[in-house]
Write a protein that holds these residues in place. Sequence first.
Motif, PDB file in Angstrom:
ATOM      1  N   ASP A 110       0.804  -1.215   0.000  1.00 25.77           N
ATOM      2  CA  ASP A 110       0.000   0.000   0.000  1.00 25.77           C
ATOM      3  C   ASP A 110       0.840   1.269   0.000  1.00 25.77           C
ATOM      4  N   ASP A 111       1.998   1.245   0.695  1.00 22.25           N
ATOM      5  CA  ASP A 111       2.825   2.447   0.707  1.00 22.25           C
ATOM      6  C   ASP A 111       3.439   2.724  -0.663  1.00 22.25           C
ATOM      7  N   LEU A 114       0.559   4.181  -2.857  1.00 26.47           N
ATOM      8  CA  LEU A 114       0.263   5.571  -2.488  1.00 26.47           C
ATOM      9  C   LEU A 114       1.383   6.509  -2.911  1.00 26.47           C
ATOM     10  N   SER A 145      -6.462  -1.824   3.338  1.00 28.70           N
ATOM     11  CA  SER A 145      -5.508  -0.891   3.941  1.00 28.70           C
ATOM     12  C   SER A 145      -6.222   0.356   4.468  1.00 28.70           C
ATOM     13  N   GLU A 146      -5.994   0.649   5.723  1.00 29.29           N
ATOM     14  CA  GLU A 146      -6.582   1.855   6.311  1.00 29.29           C
ATOM     15  C   GLU A 146      -5.954   3.112   5.706  1.00 29.29           C
ATOM     16  N   LYS A 147      -4.683   3.023   5.305  1.00 27.63           N
ATOM     17  CA  LYS A 147      -4.028   4.161   4.652  1.00 27.63           C
ATOM     18  C   LYS A 147      -4.723   4.485   3.329  1.00 27.63           C
ATOM     19  N   ALA A 150      -8.117   6.082   3.992  1.00 21.86           N
ATOM     20  CA  ALA A 150      -7.996   7.494   4.379  1.00 21.86           C
ATOM     21  C   ALA A 150      -7.744   8.374   3.162  1.00 21.86           C
ATOM     22  N   GLU A 151      -6.932   7.889   2.225  1.00 18.74           N
ATOM     23  CA  GLU A 151      -6.641   8.668   1.022  1.00 18.74           C
ATOM     24  C   GLU A 151      -7.869   8.763   0.124  1.00 18.74           C
TER      25      GLU A 151
END
Length: 482
Positions: A110-111, A114, A145-147, A150-151
């Motif tokens: 996920d990172d 993003l 993914s919570e990230k 949020a995005e």
Amino acid sequence: MKDILDTLEERTRAWHALGRQGLADAIWADYVSIRFGRTGDPRALDYLYPYLNHAVTETRLTAIDVAAQVFEGRGLKAIDALGYFTKNHDHFICDRAVQVVGAAVADSRDDVILDVLGPYLKHRNQFIRKLALVALGKAAAGQASEKVLAEIRRVAATSGPREDEVDMAIARAFAGRPTEEAYCLVAKPELADRTNTGNQNAVAVLVRGAPDEWYERACREVFEPRLHAEGDTGWMPGVIRRDGIGALCHASPGRGMEPLKRMLHLRGSRCPGHAMMGAAKECFAGADPQTNRGPLIDLARNGDVSAQRIASVCLGKMMIGVEDEETIGVLRQLCDARNKAVRAAALDGLGMAAKSTCDEELRRLCLDRTNDDETAVAALDALGMIYLGSGRADVFEDILKLADLCRGRPVRSKKHCKPLDMCYWATGMLYLGTGSTEPVEFLLDVLALPQVRRMDQYQWTTARALILIEFSEAIVGPKFVY
């Protein structure tokens, strides 16, 4: 057989330039997506350049989608090969580069996703931000993914995308792994009493493959209210029920009779009944035969006309390629039913249940049923399935004779002759993955004809049939074949 395009190049050198271009236009999208899908092979772009710069907007959009399929999942290294999209001076392509870039980083952490999509998600152009939102959901599919969530919520609050785009992005990102927050954002339980609101297709994506408690909750709060939608008069309740059936079926692969029982009461209504015939079999793909075969056979034998039709195609889907004698026997009996619609559905199911068996008795049955307009299409489809990939020259002769007969008959539909169209598709199935040149001339005769509206369907079907000849079922995938 050599690469199909090389073969076609040799066979069509004497054609007029417009005819050769028409052939390329008919075959390019499916050919490139199947041959180069998820390979990241830059050679695919050589086939796509003419269509990425085409005068027709829809063609350009299709070419970008195909490019995304080519580079899907290839990772960060593949982005270096995407300069044509990311650095193009044509805003139409450059603005949509995020679709291909997002596909390239699909399945990455996920990172990473993003980080790569960040510049697009924060772009000053609102249109690009909206496309990036869609790409983010696809790239992070199933990661929960919570990230990413949020995005998505940040972009949704600042870019004004459509509500259904936001719902689908969240649903894809949490597909099969819903959380309470993600479910509430997509399903909107507070609107459960308003059956024409919410994004049921996104809910179906979200709970597909999820634990039973999420599936049951979605049925209770989203799908069931739509299946029982009521109204005074008009078409709207039927459309709501139809859409509910489609969403429920998409959410229920392998669940068999359980979702079918939820919707079977709607089989007599025209709009929902038609939807059920097309979508219900998805519930039986991969379903347990031991649990579901008995109830389906009982429905096929003792149900009303609508129930028999639905049960026939569902039986075939569940037992595809198994060669189960009882299933084949039941469907064979239904091919002699009084109602011709039941016969056609039974032929559809029989083709799947007897896939690649090369059964001579069933061959005679199919050929006999081609004499009736109401069963001819299903009979030809079943014939192709029963001899799938066999390359049998005698069966091809049968198809050629049927095609000649169809050409001599008046076209009942304003668009095209459906049995003739199925002759071309049955040829592709018959020679699936064989690489044979035997049927190429028969198919090329169609593609050589002038491109007029009534011929569009024939040429589209024929182009796909040519692709079947080169590639195996494992490569093209079952959804392309049946």
